[in-house]
Scaffold this active site. Structure first.
Site, mmCIF file in Angstrom:
data_model
loop_
_atom_site.group_PDB
_atom_site.id
_atom_site.type_symbol
_atom_site.label_atom_id
_atom_site.label_comp_id
_atom_site.label_asym_id
_atom_site.label_seq_id
_atom_site.Cartn_x
_atom_site.Cartn_y
_atom_site.Cartn_z
ATOM 1 N N GLU A 103 8.344 15.225 10.843
ATOM 2 C CA GLU A 103 8.936 16.540 11.041
ATOM 3 C C GLU A 103 8.088 17.396 11.991
ATOM 4 O OE1 GLU A 103 9.816 15.365 6.689
ATOM 5 O OE2 GLU A 103 8.284 14.997 8.216
ATOM 6 N N CYS B 181 7.906 15.983 2.470
ATOM 7 C CA CYS B 181 6.898 16.109 1.414
ATOM 8 C C CYS B 181 6.764 17.561 0.969
ATOM 9 C CB CYS B 181 5.552 15.556 1.887
ATOM 10 S SG CYS B 181 4.861 16.387 3.337
ATOM 11 N N ARG C 245 1.092 -10.554 9.932
ATOM 12 C CA ARG C 245 -0.150 -10.101 9.299
ATOM 13 C C ARG C 245 -0.444 -8.635 9.621
ATOM 14 N NH1 ARG C 245 -4.640 -14.846 10.572
ATOM 15 N NH2 ARG C 245 -3.832 -16.448 9.136
ATOM 16 N N THR D 11 -7.908 -23.350 0.231
ATOM 17 C CA THR D 11 -7.572 -22.995 1.613
ATOM 18 C C THR D 11 -8.818 -22.508 2.349
ATOM 19 O OG1 THR D 11 -5.301 -22.419 1.012
ATOM 20 C CG2 THR D 11 -6.141 -21.511 3.072
ATOM 21 N N ASP E 285 -9.904 -24.906 5.406
ATOM 22 C CA ASP E 285 -9.543 -24.378 6.724
ATOM 23 C C ASP E 285 -10.592 -23.448 7.322
ATOM 24 O OD1 ASP E 285 -7.229 -25.752 6.266
ATOM 25 O OD2 ASP E 285 -6.002 -23.983 5.844
ATOM 26 N N ARG F 102 -5.832 -11.789 15.308
ATOM 27 C CA ARG F 102 -6.393 -11.813 16.658
ATOM 28 C C ARG F 102 -5.381 -12.204 17.733
ATOM 29 N NH1 ARG F 102 -7.574 -15.487 13.275
ATOM 30 N NH2 ARG F 102 -7.371 -17.707 13.719
#
Length: 352
Positions: free
Chosen positions: A54, A81, A190, A202, A206, A213
């Protein structure tokens, strides 16, 4: 055929989306000011902690049109708000500018607002109309609504699988499934979520960075389930690129009242309580509004079995078949809200 009010509200939604990934834990909001079927001002919430939609809308009105503000209609995708947060109440701003009519997409579920902004406008004699493209406005802020209504983050499960529904090989070696374009899409995903969650296996197999990135925007908080603290301190997830929270049985170094910094925190969970629900409670207290689960089959299946999720996103390499390997999680398909292809990869998104 959209009505005039719906067309203007659709523009508010378009504007609001420009703040995706930048305003959380605040909601995305768009606003436009209309005088005699002409838009004389528009704005959206651009950055967390900065001016709301606003404010930006009113500030965009040209000097020669300032005198038209009182006679104009303000369209806003979410209830203005009514409380002092990082910025003053937008409902007060509307009243101060003597805007006589406000059309609102949907109410704000946040307890400090939730009807109070509308009540303040009505008490000041402002004509208020609510519920224009209401479903679309709620969908726009699905994370925000889930967070405040269910007091837990919006949870997205994601995995990549071969055509024969395997997510890894038998030999515990990394298996490259998705292509480079899809990898960029995942990093885009992400960038829009507050937290990324993986499990111990994991992290060990990994050694991921869990950053976005390959896309622009800030990194999410890295969330790790490592019950017995098996992950080496030298692992990439412990670098200073983002904050990392380790859910475990042994150690606690986190203060839920303090703002997270780019460092490692340990959150001790109760062995006698439901682990996933404890993660949800911790995220709620830490204002982590959404969680992107990129863990292995065991962690993903636990969310499915607990019915503790809102979306499932599956990437399938339509050309890769490995026969032997770790099966992908089993689930019941929900409402298919997205389906498209990037080279050999198909992407399907289900909502529940």
């Amino acid at each position: 055929m959209l009505s005039e009010d719906e067309q203007y509200m659709q523009r508010c939604i378009q504007l609001a989306r420009l703040g995706e990934g930048l305003v959380a834990p605040n909601p995305m909001v768009g606003a436009i000011l209309v005088y005699q079927n002409q838009i004389i001002g528009e704005g959206y919430h651009e950055q967390y902690g900065q001016a709301h939609a606003e404010v930006n809308c009113l500030n965009s009105v040209r000097e020669e049109n300032k005198q038209l503000i009182e006679q104009a209609v303000l369209y806003v995708s979410l209830e203005p708000c009514a409380h002092f947060g990082k910025t003053p109440p937008c409902s007060d701003l509307i009243i101060q500018n003597k805007i006589s009519k406000v059309i609102i997409g949907c109410r704000d579920p946040f307890e400090k607002v939730n009807g109070k902004g509308i009540e303040k406008l009505l008490a000041a004699g402002v004509e208020v109309k609510i519920g224009i493209l209401e479903k679309e406005c709620i969908k726009l802020n699905k994370r925000f609504f889930t967070f405040h209504q269910k007091q837990r983050p919006y949870i997205i499960l994601k995995w990549a699988q071969t055509f024969d529904k395997k997510i890894s090989a038998d030999n515990n070696k990394q298996l490259k499934i998705s292509n480079e374009l899809t990898d960029r899409l995942v990093h885009n995903w992400r960038s829009k979520e507050a937290g990324i969650l993986i499990g111990t296996n994991t992290a060990l197999m990994d050694n991921p960075l869990l950053t976005n990135r390959l896309w622009t925007g800030k990194n999410s908080v890295r969330l790790i389930v490592d019950k017995n603290l098996k992950i080496p301190k030298t692992s990439k997830i412990f670098n200073a690129d983002a904050a990392t929270i380790v859910f475990n049985f042994l150690e606690n170094t986190i203060d839920l009242e303090n703002k997270l910094k780019s460092q490692v925190y340990y959150y001790q969970v109760d062995t006698n309580e439901n682990l996933l629900k404890q993660i949800g409670v911790a995220c709620y207290k830490l204002n982590i509004q959404s969680v992107f689960v990129e863990g292995g089959a065991k962690l993903l299946q636990s969310f499915i079995d607990e019915h503790f999720y809102d979306e499932i996103r599956i990437i399938t390499n339509e050309k890769k078949i490995i026969n032997k390997g770790l099966p992908a999680p089993e689930f019941l398909p929900g409402n298919l809200i997205g389906e498209y292809y990037l080279l050999n990869d198909s992407i399907r998104i289900f909502q529940y």
